[in-house]
Enzyme design. Sequence first.
Site, PDB file in Angstrom:
ATOM      1  N   HIS A   1      30.415  24.279 -68.129  1.00 26.77           N
ATOM      2  CA  HIS A   1      29.746  23.168 -67.433  1.00 26.77           C
ATOM      3  C   HIS A   1      28.480  23.638 -66.709  1.00 26.77           C
ATOM      4  O   HIS A   1      28.017  22.977 -65.790  1.00 26.77           O
ATOM      5  CB  HIS A   1      30.718  22.509 -66.455  1.00 26.77           C
ATOM      6  CG  HIS A   1      31.890  21.891 -67.146  1.00 26.77           C
ATOM      7  ND1 HIS A   1      31.816  20.719 -67.857  1.00 26.77           N
ATOM      8  CD2 HIS A   1      33.168  22.327 -67.269  1.00 26.77           C
ATOM      9  CE1 HIS A   1      33.000  20.438 -68.382  1.00 26.77           C
ATOM     10  NE2 HIS A   1      33.833  21.404 -68.036  1.00 26.77           N
TER      11      HIS A   1
ATOM     12  N   GLU B   1      38.431  36.832 -55.882  1.00 28.13           N
ATOM     13  CA  GLU B   1      38.657  38.021 -55.065  1.00 28.13           C
ATOM     14  C   GLU B   1      37.940  39.237 -55.664  1.00 28.13           C
ATOM     15  O   GLU B   1      37.336  40.033 -54.938  1.00 28.13           O
ATOM     16  CB  GLU B   1      40.176  38.261 -54.934  1.00 28.13           C
ATOM     17  CG  GLU B   1      40.589  39.483 -54.158  1.00 28.13           C
ATOM     18  CD  GLU B   1      40.087  39.533 -52.714  1.00 28.13           C
ATOM     19  OE1 GLU B   1      39.521  38.552 -52.221  1.00 28.13           O
ATOM     20  OE2 GLU B   1      40.247  40.602 -52.090  1.00 28.13           O
TER      21      GLU B   1
ATOM     22  N   LYS C   1      35.031  41.352 -53.744  1.00 28.27           N
ATOM     23  CA  LYS C   1      35.114  42.800 -53.518  1.00 28.27           C
ATOM     24  C   LYS C   1      33.828  43.469 -53.968  1.00 28.27           C
ATOM     25  O   LYS C   1      33.273  44.301 -53.268  1.00 28.27           O
ATOM     26  CB  LYS C   1      36.287  43.424 -54.288  1.00 28.27           C
ATOM     27  CG  LYS C   1      37.680  43.161 -53.778  1.00 28.27           C
ATOM     28  CD  LYS C   1      38.001  43.759 -52.441  1.00 28.27           C
ATOM     29  CE  LYS C   1      37.595  42.874 -51.310  1.00 28.27           C
ATOM     30  NZ  LYS C   1      38.484  41.874 -50.820  1.00 28.27           N
TER      31      LYS C   1
ATOM     32  N   ARG D   1      34.987  47.144 -36.581  1.00 24.68           N
ATOM     33  CA  ARG D   1      34.688  45.831 -36.005  1.00 24.68           C
ATOM     34  C   ARG D   1      33.182  45.585 -35.860  1.00 24.68           C
ATOM     35  O   ARG D   1      32.758  44.496 -35.490  1.00 24.68           O
ATOM     36  CB  ARG D   1      35.336  45.712 -34.622  1.00 24.68           C
ATOM     37  CG  ARG D   1      36.829  45.864 -34.641  1.00 24.68           C
ATOM     38  CD  ARG D   1      37.376  45.728 -33.243  1.00 24.68           C
ATOM     39  NE  ARG D   1      37.103  44.417 -32.706  1.00 24.68           N
ATOM     40  CZ  ARG D   1      37.827  43.346 -32.926  1.00 24.68           C
ATOM     41  NH1 ARG D   1      38.917  43.435 -33.643  1.00 24.68           N
ATOM     42  NH2 ARG D   1      37.505  42.177 -32.415  1.00 24.68           N
TER      43      ARG D   1
ATOM     44  N   CYS E   1      32.483  43.371 -32.883  1.00 27.59           N
ATOM     45  CA  CYS E   1      32.314  44.282 -31.761  1.00 27.59           C
ATOM     46  C   CYS E   1      33.676  44.814 -31.327  1.00 27.59           C
ATOM     47  O   CYS E   1      34.670  44.108 -31.401  1.00 27.59           O
ATOM     48  CB  CYS E   1      31.649  43.652 -30.539  1.00 27.59           C
ATOM     49  SG  CYS E   1      30.057  42.938 -30.842  1.00 27.59           S
TER      50      CYS E   1
ATOM     51  N   TRP F   1      28.412  44.564 -33.306  1.00 26.24           N
ATOM     52  CA  TRP F   1      27.992  43.815 -34.497  1.00 26.24           C
ATOM     53  C   TRP F   1      27.111  42.700 -33.952  1.00 26.24           C
ATOM     54  O   TRP F   1      27.586  41.789 -33.291  1.00 26.24           O
ATOM     55  CB  TRP F   1      29.224  43.255 -35.215  1.00 26.24           C
ATOM     56  CG  TRP F   1      28.895  42.563 -36.503  1.00 26.24           C
ATOM     57  CD1 TRP F   1      28.770  43.143 -37.736  1.00 26.24           C
ATOM     58  CD2 TRP F   1      28.670  41.172 -36.704  1.00 26.24           C
ATOM     59  NE1 TRP F   1      28.472  42.189 -38.678  1.00 26.24           N
ATOM     60  CE2 TRP F   1      28.400  40.970 -38.079  1.00 26.24           C
ATOM     61  CE3 TRP F   1      28.657  40.059 -35.861  1.00 26.24           C
ATOM     62  CZ2 TRP F   1      28.141  39.722 -38.620  1.00 26.24           C
ATOM     63  CZ3 TRP F   1      28.384  38.805 -36.399  1.00 26.24           C
ATOM     64  CH2 TRP F   1      28.131  38.653 -37.769  1.00 26.24           C
TER      65      TRP F   1
ATOM     66  N   ASN G   1      32.467  41.457 -26.107  1.00 28.77           N
ATOM     67  CA  ASN G   1      32.673  41.054 -27.506  1.00 28.77           C
ATOM     68  C   ASN G   1      32.825  39.540 -27.507  1.00 28.77           C
ATOM     69  O   ASN G   1      33.739  39.018 -26.861  1.00 28.77           O
ATOM     70  CB  ASN G   1      33.949  41.722 -28.053  1.00 28.77           C
ATOM     71  CG  ASN G   1      34.377  41.131 -29.385  1.00 28.77           C
ATOM     72  OD1 ASN G   1      33.555  40.636 -30.147  1.00 28.77           O
ATOM     73  ND2 ASN G   1      35.673  41.182 -29.661  1.00 28.77           N
ATOM     74  N   GLY G   2      31.947  38.840 -28.207  1.00 28.04           N
ATOM     75  CA  GLY G   2      32.047  37.375 -28.248  1.00 28.04           C
ATOM     76  C   GLY G   2      30.675  36.757 -28.119  1.00 28.04           C
ATOM     77  O   GLY G   2      29.654  37.424 -28.310  1.00 28.04           O
TER      78      GLY G   2
ATOM     79  N   GLU H   1      30.667  42.511 -51.690  1.00 30.03           N
ATOM     80  CA  GLU H   1      30.594  42.969 -50.298  1.00 30.03           C
ATOM     81  C   GLU H   1      30.409  44.471 -50.173  1.00 30.03           C
ATOM     82  O   GLU H   1      29.842  44.935 -49.195  1.00 30.03           O
ATOM     83  CB  GLU H   1      31.779  42.473 -49.453  1.00 30.03           C
ATOM     84  CG  GLU H   1      33.116  43.064 -49.748  1.00 30.03           C
ATOM     85  CD  GLU H   1      34.226  42.476 -48.874  1.00 30.03           C
ATOM     86  OE1 GLU H   1      33.986  42.168 -47.706  1.00 30.03           O
ATOM     87  OE2 GLU H   1      35.357  42.350 -49.381  1.00 30.03           O
TER      88      GLU H   1
ATOM     89  N   LYS I   1      34.855  44.078 -39.908  1.00 29.97           N
ATOM     90  CA  LYS I   1      36.194  43.823 -40.403  1.00 29.97           C
ATOM     91  C   LYS I   1      36.767  42.516 -39.871  1.00 29.97           C
ATOM     92  O   LYS I   1      37.403  41.757 -40.590  1.00 29.97           O
ATOM     93  CB  LYS I   1      37.083  45.003 -40.001  1.00 29.97           C
ATOM     94  CG  LYS I   1      38.525  44.891 -40.450  1.00 29.97           C
ATOM     95  CD  LYS I   1      38.637  45.147 -41.928  1.00 29.97           C
ATOM     96  CE  LYS I   1      40.044  44.967 -42.426  1.00 29.97           C
ATOM     97  NZ  LYS I   1      40.062  44.771 -43.887  1.00 29.97           N
TER      98      LYS I   1
HETATM   99  O1  M6R Z   1      41.335  38.996 -40.884  1.00 25.31           O
HETATM  100  P1  M6R Z   1      41.187  37.824 -41.819  1.00 25.31           P
HETATM  101  O2  M6R Z   1      42.094  37.933 -42.996  1.00 25.31           O
HETATM  102  O3  M6R Z   1      41.327  36.505 -41.134  1.00 25.31           O
HETATM  103  O4  M6R Z   1      39.707  37.939 -42.336  1.00 25.31           O
HETATM  104  C1  M6R Z   1      39.165  36.975 -43.189  1.00 25.31           C
HETATM  105  C2  M6R Z   1      37.885  37.472 -43.827  1.00 25.31           C
HETATM  106  O5  M6R Z   1      36.932  37.750 -42.851  1.00 25.31           O
HETATM  107  C3  M6R Z   1      38.113  38.729 -44.674  1.00 25.31           C
HETATM  108  O6  M6R Z   1      39.084  38.524 -45.640  1.00 25.31           O
HETATM  109  C4  M6R Z   1      36.813  39.166 -45.347  1.00 25.31           C
HETATM  110  O7  M6R Z   1      36.410  38.209 -46.288  1.00 25.31           O
HETATM  111  C5  M6R Z   1      36.962  40.537 -45.997  1.00 25.31           C
HETATM  112  N1  M6R Z   1      35.790  41.333 -45.749  1.00 25.31           N
HETATM  113  C6  M6R Z   1      37.164  40.481 -47.462  1.00 25.31           C
HETATM  114  O8  M6R Z   1      37.268  41.747 -48.033  1.00 25.31           O
END
Ligand code: M6R
Length: 614
Positions: A510, A487, A491, A27, A2, A75, A101-102, A494, A609
């Site tokens: 395994h 990673e 990517k 956000r 949020c 969010w 927000n929270g 998501e 984000k």
């Molecule tokens: O802001 P941060 O690096 O602490 O965020 C951690 C994760 O939420 C963030 O890396 C998330 O996994 C991304 N969407 C990955 O692309």
Amino acid sequence: MCGIVGYMGDRKACPILIKGLHRLEYRGYDSAGVAMVNADGNLNVFKCRGKVDDLEEYLKGKDDSGTIGIAHTRWATHGVPDNVNAHPHYSESENIALIHNGIIENYRVLKDALIQKGFNFKSETDSEVLCNLIEYIRNEEKCELAEAVRLALNKVVGAYAIAVLEKGNNDQIVAARQSSPMCIGLGEDEFFISSDAASIIDYTNEFVYVNDGEIAILRRHEPLKIINLENKDAEFNITNLDLSISQLEKGGYPHFMLKEIFEQPDTLVDCIRGRVSPETAQVILSGVLDNREKFIAAKRIIFVSCGTSWHASLIGEHLIEDLCRIPVEVEYASEFRYRNPIIHSDDVVIAVSQSGETADTLAAIRIAKEAGAFVYGICNVVGSSIARETHSGSYIHVGPEIGVASTKAFTGQVTVMAMLALAIGKERGTIDQDVYEKIAKDLLVLPEKMTEVLRQDSNISDLAKTFTYAHNFMYLGRGYNYAVALEGALKLKEISYIHAEGLPAAEMKHGPIALIDIELPVVVIATSEKTHEKTISNIQEIKARGGRIIAIIREGDTQIKKLADWVIEIPALCDYLMPVIAVIPLQLLAYYVAVYKGRNVDQPRNLAKSVTVE
Ligand code: M6R
């Protein structure tokens, strides 16, 4: 999650709030709304399901006048994303409006108590409960709004960044923070509120970061006042933020993610600048120099992080164990905080976070500090909560990352970790001088090597077309490249919503080898010299079962070139730094697959984000 924004001054509030919401949309983006007090003292709330564009449409023809207002992009945590659960929330009498927000953890108890007192609720949110609690206290105690907010917050358990307006008062906003980010921007006789200073950088570069347990009282033509929950004045500092508006725009790219991928050669220059001497190849990291004794005495290093930052931490583990000979553990912050971890005063805890606001990472930091550990931050957002709560740290300096999928933060984090390992290794005398110089020199050429990889953009885009309709992907890597495999898989999943799994290449046999068939693309990150032969064996195992291989290889690796179905060649660097460039083709592959699938690349479904809730 949020985003909240607020404004009070001489200008019309609504355009400022909407622009701020657009900047904060990363956000959360399932609903949005604004509340403004107009010149007649009417408190108008307009909100709807959807994105900020939908809110703009909805606002057409409505009374959007007023020089004071608050706004929110959501969010969802409590209640589905719809018009009713969207913020701002009115109190029962519609005299008060609140954005939040929270998460209010004890909202059920509070809600039941308020229902007993005759309050009715329209939404399923915890935020409406807080709004009505403020109203109840204001009426019962016959007090000012700020005092009602303070008394209400003393009854609340949870995380919040809130801003509150009241009917008939276009001269005051009350805002407060506990574990969710909030800053106040200072203008000429005007105030801005935001979850992220970057969203209001058009108007001011002077900011006050509100601390946990503080309430900011913004009154027209009066200086900013901040009190704590005990009603004592709190001191605050004004921070000047050096940020340009162009960093927040797409700059001609169709998506922020693509812009951020292509920015990486420049962001690495910024990350390395002043830290690796081009003349002497010496690495100077002030955070290490200032805390030399802590690093020399460290018996163990524990990384705490989430998501992409956790993947970068896995590479940090290799770097520090290899070059500093300190045992390293890499923890998901969310697991660490609930595990009753054993932490010693001679542990160094390194918190890694792009946003610097991730709730689990912040909680892990607090646990580590309480146990007496020295806590070091690797953050991107300057002035963020993690940057402020750690004892010391290094910024990655890659500029605002707006695409939800983290790209340039990952390469910046790994680069900082390489510099950190060199600096600590030097202080501890654990690093061979030749190795030190080789890595330092390779750090200096990283940006140009990355540019070479980016030149393969159109080939990777073509490759992505081939795989747009795949249902699953497997990513394999060994050693440093295992984290790159994770990673790459993250990517892809998501932003394209294709299932993808990252594995250590040798683990495949395994169990996961059962998945191999012609339908499953397997991306092998095969750039490591150390494990080259072993990786070839893994590739052969996949080929023998009809699997299709996309291999990321070092330039001139003819052996793997003959075996793989597709190859992406990248320039050679020392193994320690290969992840920084090996991840680029994976970022591009995920990006183009998502684009061909018609996905919303910068704002993928269900994500936000910055994860400021548990
Ligand atoms: O802001 P941060 O690096 O602490 O965020 C951690 C994760 O939420 C963030 O890396 C998330 O996994 C991304 N969407 C990955 O692309």
